[in-house]
Scaffold this active site. Structure first.
Site, PDB file in Angstrom:
ATOM      1  N   ALA A 108     -12.015  42.449   8.731  1.00  0.00           N
ATOM      2  CA  ALA A 108     -12.831  42.899   7.579  1.00  0.00           C
ATOM      3  C   ALA A 108     -12.107  41.729   6.557  1.00  0.00           C
ATOM      4  O   ALA A 108     -12.682  41.623   5.575  1.00  0.00           O
ATOM      5  CB  ALA A 108     -12.251  44.345   6.644  1.00  0.00           C
ATOM      6  N   ALA A 109     -11.370  40.631   7.202  1.00  0.00           N
ATOM      7  CA  ALA A 109     -11.132  39.029   7.018  1.00  0.00           C
ATOM      8  C   ALA A 109     -11.933  38.370   6.790  1.00  0.00           C
ATOM      9  O   ALA A 109     -12.808  38.542   7.870  1.00  0.00           O
ATOM     10  CB  ALA A 109      -9.744  39.241   7.361  1.00  0.00           C
ATOM     11  N   GLY A 111     -12.768  39.724   3.831  1.00  0.00           N
ATOM     12  CA  GLY A 111     -13.119  40.677   2.673  1.00  0.00           C
ATOM     13  C   GLY A 111     -14.469  40.720   2.046  1.00  0.00           C
ATOM     14  O   GLY A 111     -15.025  41.258   1.004  1.00  0.00           O
ATOM     15  N   LYS A 113     -17.645  41.434   3.033  1.00  0.00           N
ATOM     16  CA  LYS A 113     -17.966  42.885   3.446  1.00  0.00           C
ATOM     17  C   LYS A 113     -17.593  44.032   2.555  1.00  0.00           C
ATOM     18  O   LYS A 113     -18.188  44.632   2.197  1.00  0.00           O
ATOM     19  CB  LYS A 113     -17.989  43.208   4.740  1.00  0.00           C
ATOM     20  CG  LYS A 113     -18.831  42.208   6.070  1.00  0.00           C
ATOM     21  CD  LYS A 113     -20.352  42.395   5.350  1.00  0.00           C
ATOM     22  CE  LYS A 113     -20.958  41.062   6.615  1.00  0.00           C
ATOM     23  NZ  LYS A 113     -19.717  40.114   6.424  1.00  0.00           N
ATOM     24  N   GLU A 131      -7.706  43.924   9.040  1.00  0.00           N
ATOM     25  CA  GLU A 131      -7.463  42.847   9.959  1.00  0.00           C
ATOM     26  C   GLU A 131      -6.576  43.073  10.925  1.00  0.00           C
ATOM     27  O   GLU A 131      -5.589  42.251  10.866  1.00  0.00           O
ATOM     28  CB  GLU A 131      -7.333  41.678   9.283  1.00  0.00           C
ATOM     29  CG  GLU A 131      -7.667  40.451   9.470  1.00  0.00           C
ATOM     30  CD  GLU A 131      -8.266  39.892  10.573  1.00  0.00           C
ATOM     31  OE1 GLU A 131      -9.744  40.079  10.699  1.00  0.00           O
ATOM     32  OE2 GLU A 131      -8.350  39.529  11.397  1.00  0.00           O
ATOM     33  N   ARG A 136      -4.995  36.209   8.865  1.00  0.00           N
ATOM     34  CA  ARG A 136      -6.576  36.465   7.887  1.00  0.00           C
ATOM     35  C   ARG A 136      -5.791  37.727   7.263  1.00  0.00           C
ATOM     36  O   ARG A 136      -6.469  37.854   6.507  1.00  0.00           O
ATOM     37  CB  ARG A 136      -7.126  36.655   9.111  1.00  0.00           C
ATOM     38  CG  ARG A 136      -6.921  35.418   9.390  1.00  0.00           C
ATOM     39  CD  ARG A 136      -8.512  35.230  10.428  1.00  0.00           C
ATOM     40  NE  ARG A 136      -9.769  36.016  10.118  1.00  0.00           N
ATOM     41  CZ  ARG A 136     -10.905  35.641   9.721  1.00  0.00           C
ATOM     42  NH1 ARG A 136     -10.811  34.292   9.243  1.00  0.00           N
ATOM     43  NH2 ARG A 136     -11.869  36.061   9.088  1.00  0.00           N
ATOM     44  N   CYS A 228     -22.618  37.317  13.498  1.00  0.00           N
ATOM     45  CA  CYS A 228     -23.289  36.130  12.606  1.00  0.00           C
ATOM     46  C   CYS A 228     -24.241  35.023  13.525  1.00  0.00           C
ATOM     47  O   CYS A 228     -23.905  34.191  14.234  1.00  0.00           O
ATOM     48  CB  CYS A 228     -22.967  35.398  11.738  1.00  0.00           C
ATOM     49  SG  CYS A 228     -21.339  35.300  12.184  1.00  0.00           S
TER      50      CYS A 228
HETATM   51  N1  SAM Z   1     -16.061  41.389   7.636  1.00  0.00           N
HETATM   52  C1  SAM Z   1     -15.311  39.628   7.434  1.00  0.00           C
HETATM   53  C2  SAM Z   1     -15.960  39.238   6.445  1.00  0.00           C
HETATM   54  O1  SAM Z   1     -17.593  39.371   5.577  1.00  0.00           O
HETATM   55  O2  SAM Z   1     -15.695  38.659   5.026  1.00  0.00           O
HETATM   56  C3  SAM Z   1     -15.604  38.781   8.137  1.00  0.00           C
HETATM   57  C4  SAM Z   1     -14.885  39.284   9.498  1.00  0.00           C
HETATM   58  S1  SAM Z   1     -15.020  37.962  10.921  1.00  0.00           S
HETATM   59  C5  SAM Z   1     -16.819  38.022  11.113  1.00  0.00           C
HETATM   60  C6  SAM Z   1     -14.855  38.983  12.641  1.00  0.00           C
HETATM   61  C7  SAM Z   1     -13.174  39.254  12.188  1.00  0.00           C
HETATM   62  O3  SAM Z   1     -12.720  39.911  13.652  1.00  0.00           O
HETATM   63  C8  SAM Z   1     -12.290  38.462  11.904  1.00  0.00           C
HETATM   64  O4  SAM Z   1     -11.595  38.322  10.993  1.00  0.00           O
HETATM   65  C9  SAM Z   1     -11.463  38.416  13.161  1.00  0.00           C
HETATM   66  O5  SAM Z   1     -10.055  37.623  12.773  1.00  0.00           O
HETATM   67  C10 SAM Z   1     -11.207  39.273  13.319  1.00  0.00           C
HETATM   68  N2  SAM Z   1     -11.025  39.689  14.732  1.00  0.00           N
HETATM   69  C11 SAM Z   1     -11.004  38.799  15.824  1.00  0.00           C
HETATM   70  N3  SAM Z   1     -10.750  39.612  16.914  1.00  0.00           N
HETATM   71  C12 SAM Z   1     -10.882  41.039  16.764  1.00  0.00           C
HETATM   72  C13 SAM Z   1     -10.390  41.973  17.867  1.00  0.00           C
HETATM   73  N4  SAM Z   1      -9.934  41.574  19.252  1.00  0.00           N
HETATM   74  N5  SAM Z   1     -10.296  43.123  17.362  1.00  0.00           N
HETATM   75  C14 SAM Z   1     -10.988  43.168  15.901  1.00  0.00           C
HETATM   76  N6  SAM Z   1     -11.190  42.662  15.149  1.00  0.00           N
HETATM   77  C15 SAM Z   1     -11.054  40.877  15.433  1.00  0.00           C
END
Ligand code: SAM
Length: 453
Positions: A108-109, A111, A113, A131, A136, A228
């Site tokens: 979620a980080a 934030g 979505k 997160e 983060r 993305c």
């Molecule tokens: N949903 C967020 C937004 O809209 O602001 C963006 C999310 S970003 C694309 C992906 C997130 O997944 C990052 O915050 C990252 O730290 C986290 N992440 C990284 N490795 C992960 C893992 N193994 N399991 C779950 N989350 C992970």
């Protein structure tokens, strides 16, 4: 900007791919957009061009320094990439008409979505924003606090921890960590770090994350998957992997031809939605929704004791304008949550690390109630709290934790507002006051002379 040749080769068979147009679109800067907070009305950007698939999305002609806008700090809007606001259209699907909903935003980080989901949900619904990376998670917590909802909680767990909450969520959003090719225009690092090997690595990690969290989705529940990345290995092929490993049904999402969104089908016939900057006013993005068609284990019912604390209830009732809340005690801090989420509080506490629940109300001291920063930003904050409206210079000084020239007539706690929206607390001690903005929230940048007004 040179798009890697190996990436362009991966896209040859992708529906809607236009090599020259995609390359040409990468000669232009990224689009700037914000999403307005429907619970915090302000004049900011209200008249700007609307993002076609999200009623509260607005395009900006250029990127201002958001840090210098007190309305940004008040949570009046969130700076979010336009394509990803299509999540709103996905959530509007008829299969989600059965309320209340329990929603998990797993990755979620910072934030984007989660704040969108929060605006979509009603008070009885619950959003758990997770997160896994601690640093983060604190940014996520800050952004969710700004958005001001009581029913958005923040956790910081590994996806497999949620797997133990069997059949608990109606909706799980996995905005997966990915190779990031859709963000080349926004973030030059994504281009430097792109490689075929990383696409492969991301695809494996995406499968692992989905497999770990899958048990937490109830039968008939909806998994929303997004990246993305343009690479089919991280998009349609992940949908096929899902359908090979679990019983799922693809969910179509309504779009309009003039939006420029490309609907694709995975080899197994699941629907996906592609966003490409040569076709939409936004960056690269992929999203899809599938429904779980297999039985999910149910959680065992739990027993818990309701906190009875009449004194704290009396001391805090002036802070929020909402009924049907109950108090929880988190160390020495009191927290208000909706009555209907009391059971969720006790269930979730058993399985995951709850960083933030409900609206923090603060702490009693022998002399007075120390109000929490959360209340200042809450959409439920009581309108009867004594408050002082600031001009822009005063607001920026308060947010920088610098001395602001504020007219004080009485002693006690005051909520500072800007355009009627809460920014934080001060305690007046006569002619002087103490600034209770949490230290880590303060504006750190130097403010140019021209931006004070
Ligand atoms: N949903 C967020 C937004 O809209 O602001 C963006 C999310 S970003 C694309 C992906 C997130 O997944 C990052 O915050 C990252 O730290 C986290 N992440 C990284 N490795 C992960 C893992 N193994 N399991 C779950 N989350 C992970």
């Amino acid at each position: 900007m040179n798009i890697p040749e190996q990436l362009l080769a991966q896209l040859n068979d992708v529906k809607g791919f236009n090599r020259e147009a995609l390359i040409e679109a990468h000669n232009h800067p990224a689009v700037t957009s914000v999403r307005l907070n429907p619970h915090k009305h302000s004049a900011a950007f209200a008249d700007n061009e609307q993002v076609p698939w999200c009623a509260s999305g607005r395009y900006l002609p250029e990127r201002p320094v958001f840090t210098l806008d007190p309305l940004y700090h008040a949570g009046a809007y969130y700076v979010q990439e336009a394509s990803s606001m299509f999540l709103h259209q996905v959530l509007s699907s008829e299969v989600l008409n059965n309320r209340p909903l329990r929603v998990l935003d797993l990755c979620a980080a910072p934030g984007g979505k989660s704040t969108l989901i929060a605006s979509f949900l009603g008070e009885d619904d619950l959003l758990v924003s997770n997160e896994v990376i601690r640093t983060r998670a604190s940014i996520l917590e800050e952004n969710m606090t700004r958005w001001g909802h009581m029913n958005t909680w923040v956790t910081s767990n590994d996806p497999k921890d949620f797997g133990r909450l069997t059949g608990y969520f109606d909706v799980i959003v996995v905005d997966a960590p990915c190779s990031g090719s859709g963000l080349f225009r926004k973030d030059a690092r994504a281009l430097d770090e792109w490689s075929e090997a990383n696409v492969q690595l991301c695809s494996q990690r995406q499968q692992r994350i989905l497999a770990d969290v899958w048990p937490a989705l109830k039968e008939g529940g909806v998994l929303i998957y997004a990246t993305c990345s343009y690479s089919p290995q991280e998009d349609e092929e992940i949908l096929d992997w899902l359908s090979e490993n679990f019983e799922v049904k693809g969910l179509p999402v309504k779009t309009q031809a003039e939006w420029g969104v490309v609907e694709t089908q995975s080899k197994k016939g699941l629907h996906g939605y592609r966003f490409s900057p040569d076709k939409v006013k936004g960056e690269g993005f992929f999203i899809a929704a599938v429904q779980k068609k297999e039985e999910a284990d149910e959680l065992k019912p739990i027993r818990y004791k309701t906190l009875q604390d009449k004194k704290a209830q009396e001391q805090t009732q002036h802070l929020l304008d909402t009924d049907f809340v109950c108090l929880q005690l988190d160390k020495e801090n009191y927290v208000a949550i909706h009555l209907s989420h009391e059971v969720d509080y006790h269930i979730l506490k058993q399985f995951v690390y709850l960083r933030k629940t409900g609206t923090q109300l603060g702490t009693p001291t022998p002399k007075e109630w120390l109000p929490a920063h959360d209340v200042a930003l809450s959409i439920h904050r009581s309108k009867s709290i004594p408050s002082i409206e600031l001009n822009k210079e005063q607001a920026l000084k308060f947010l920088k934790k610098e001395e602001a020239d504020i007219q004080l007539n009485d002693k006690g706690w005051f909520l500072l507002t800007y355009n009627g929206l809460g920014l934080g607390w001060i305690k007046s001690i006569g002619k002087r006051y103490n600034n209770y903005l949490p230290k880590h929230w303060r504006i750190r940048m130097e403010i140019p002379d021209a931006d004070w007004e």
